[in-house]
Design an enzyme around this catalytic site. Sequence first.
Site, short mmCIF file in Angstrom:
data_model
loop_
_atom_site.label_atom_id
_atom_site.label_comp_id
_atom_site.label_asym_id
_atom_site.label_seq_id
_atom_site.Cartn_x
_atom_site.Cartn_y
_atom_site.Cartn_z
N GLY A 86 9.76 -4.17 16.27
CA GLY A 86 8.81 -3.06 16.18
C GLY A 86 7.44 -3.52 15.72
NE ARG A 87 7.72 -5.17 10.04
CZ ARG A 87 7.58 -5.15 8.74
NH1 ARG A 87 6.39 -5.05 8.23
NH2 ARG A 87 8.63 -5.21 7.97
CE LYS A 107 8.13 -9.21 9.04
NZ LYS A 107 9.27 -9.59 8.22
CG ASP A 246 18.63 -4.75 11.54
OD1 ASP A 246 19.59 -4.30 10.91
OD2 ASP A 246 17.45 -4.53 11.21
P1 AMP Z 1 12.91 -4.48 8.65
O1 AMP Z 1 13.12 -3.54 7.54
O2 AMP Z 1 11.60 -5.22 8.57
O3 AMP Z 1 14.06 -5.42 8.86
O4 AMP Z 1 12.77 -3.60 9.97
C1 AMP Z 1 13.77 -2.74 10.46
C2 AMP Z 1 13.33 -2.20 11.80
O5 AMP Z 1 12.14 -1.41 11.67
C3 AMP Z 1 13.02 -3.26 12.84
O6 AMP Z 1 13.38 -2.79 14.11
C4 AMP Z 1 11.52 -3.42 12.69
O7 AMP Z 1 10.92 -3.94 13.85
C5 AMP Z 1 11.08 -1.99 12.41
N1 AMP Z 1 9.86 -1.93 11.60
C6 AMP Z 1 9.74 -2.19 10.28
N2 AMP Z 1 8.47 -1.98 9.87
C7 AMP Z 1 7.77 -1.60 10.96
C8 AMP Z 1 6.41 -1.23 11.18
N3 AMP Z 1 5.51 -1.24 10.22
N4 AMP Z 1 6.07 -0.89 12.44
C9 AMP Z 1 6.96 -0.89 13.43
N5 AMP Z 1 8.25 -1.19 13.29
C10 AMP Z 1 8.66 -1.56 12.06
MG MG Z 2 14.58 -6.70 10.07
#
Ligand code: AMP
Ligand code: MG
Length: 494
Positions: A86-87, A107, A246
Amino acid sequence: MQLFHHYATELADLCSKVSPFPVSQAKVIMVNKQLAAELGIEAEELQSDALLSSLFGNEGALQANSVAQKYGGHQFGQWNPHLGDGRGLLLGEVKSTQGQFWDLHLKGAGPTPYSRHADGRAVLRSTIREYLAGEALHALNIPSSRSLCLLSSKEPIQREQREQAAMMVRTCQSHLRFGHFEYYHHSNQAQHLDTLFNFAFKHHFPASLGAESPHKAMLYEIVTTTALMIAKWQAYGFNHGVMNTDNMSIHGITFDFGPYAFLDDFIPDYICNRSDHSGRYAFDQQPSIGLWNLNALAHAFTPYLHIDEIKSALGTYEDTLVSEYQTLMKTRLGLYEHDIADLELAKEVDTLIAEWMNILKDEKADYHFSFRIISEHLLSIEDLKLNNIADNFVQAERVRQWCVNYHEIQQSLMPLSKQSWSGIQELMLSVNPKYVLRNHLAQEAIEAAENGDFSVFEALLKALSSPFSEHPDCSSFAKPPADNDKGISLSCSS
Ligand code: AMP
Ligand code: MG
């Protein structure tokens, strides 16, 4: 650098082509020169102007084939099919000087089809934390993704408060997560699951291809590397914080750590993630969660393997983890780490280790300082007489007695280890870090960086990159935290 695009081309149906979206006034503020050299990347290519035009320019090589990967994941035990990069974007793969391929992943690269209405950005705070942890873990011999470089910006983004956006180039063997395989299995996309497995065999598990059952060989390898990694986390007091599937790498490397912590006081059920209300990912839950996650991954192997084969593979997890953990703890305590034929003596060694851990737990002693102080003082009779260890504990007499027992047992082990007292001390000093990435130190580096001063970040990186050595100019980092700096927990927000 020469960039390859195996994932983007061979798995084109399993990802989306997306270009990085620039942030305002981006600037490279840290380059991992040693890692760049290992990956065969010239330092000049990572300087601001060169990197920014390569990432964001129309002709830029790093944006030409960048993709967002699709995956799902079990988050806090619940299946979520709606995940993906997502990012972050996979820019491509580079070939290291050792001939291995490594992913370059950006990232904080901006929105993708998997952003789910979020901004696609990462904050300076979390990228600094990820950079520091990757290097700290690596230096402790704990496999981890690592950061190649970090870019700051002046772009404001909203989290619990207003923060600065940043970007980071992350490297590791691949960004394949347990959740990739789970997603194509649970969404009944058998063809894509096949393609994904074939890609993994070809590029990442070539030895499995030669096995009678490649799937079985791959599953065994993932079970083993995951067990070994988690044993290391437990031995070195690392709490990942968000062990969703994930965030689990199929390479058994520490991956996607957000609100992680190295323990301060030894509190076995410590929870570093403020959003983890039930303690699912508490420090002492990590070994069992590792197995839970492997079980979730194993579902994706069911089209290829008999249930008994899967059970056998998962069945090796506990022994691998426990045996590695015991070896590491013996090594940290300077004790002979191989099997001991004298069962009475073997039992005494086990009791000695258990008592040490009980002392740390009962005293809520600082986990890292305790190991370091015994490395420095345990082996000298003079130091023992002076109570240089015992005086650091409330139950000084209990600790003094433990030190006496230690000496007796060590004496019995010396004919086996063939080590001298000084040899043992040297070994202990080489495995018990003086410098540990404590959350309050990361916080200090972040606060300075948010005000444009990256010197604390740099100094901390230097100490953490050779954590067993003395760094007189950074000696304040070696002190255990003051009470109000202890046990800082963080939320998932990053
Ligand atoms: P994480 O908590 O970083 O492991 O992210 C969990 C999910 O949320 C993953 O699919 C990330 O790509 C998405 N995600 C987390 N933060 C963001 C953000 N600021 N914008 C878009 N997607 C995000
Ligand atoms: Mg993650």
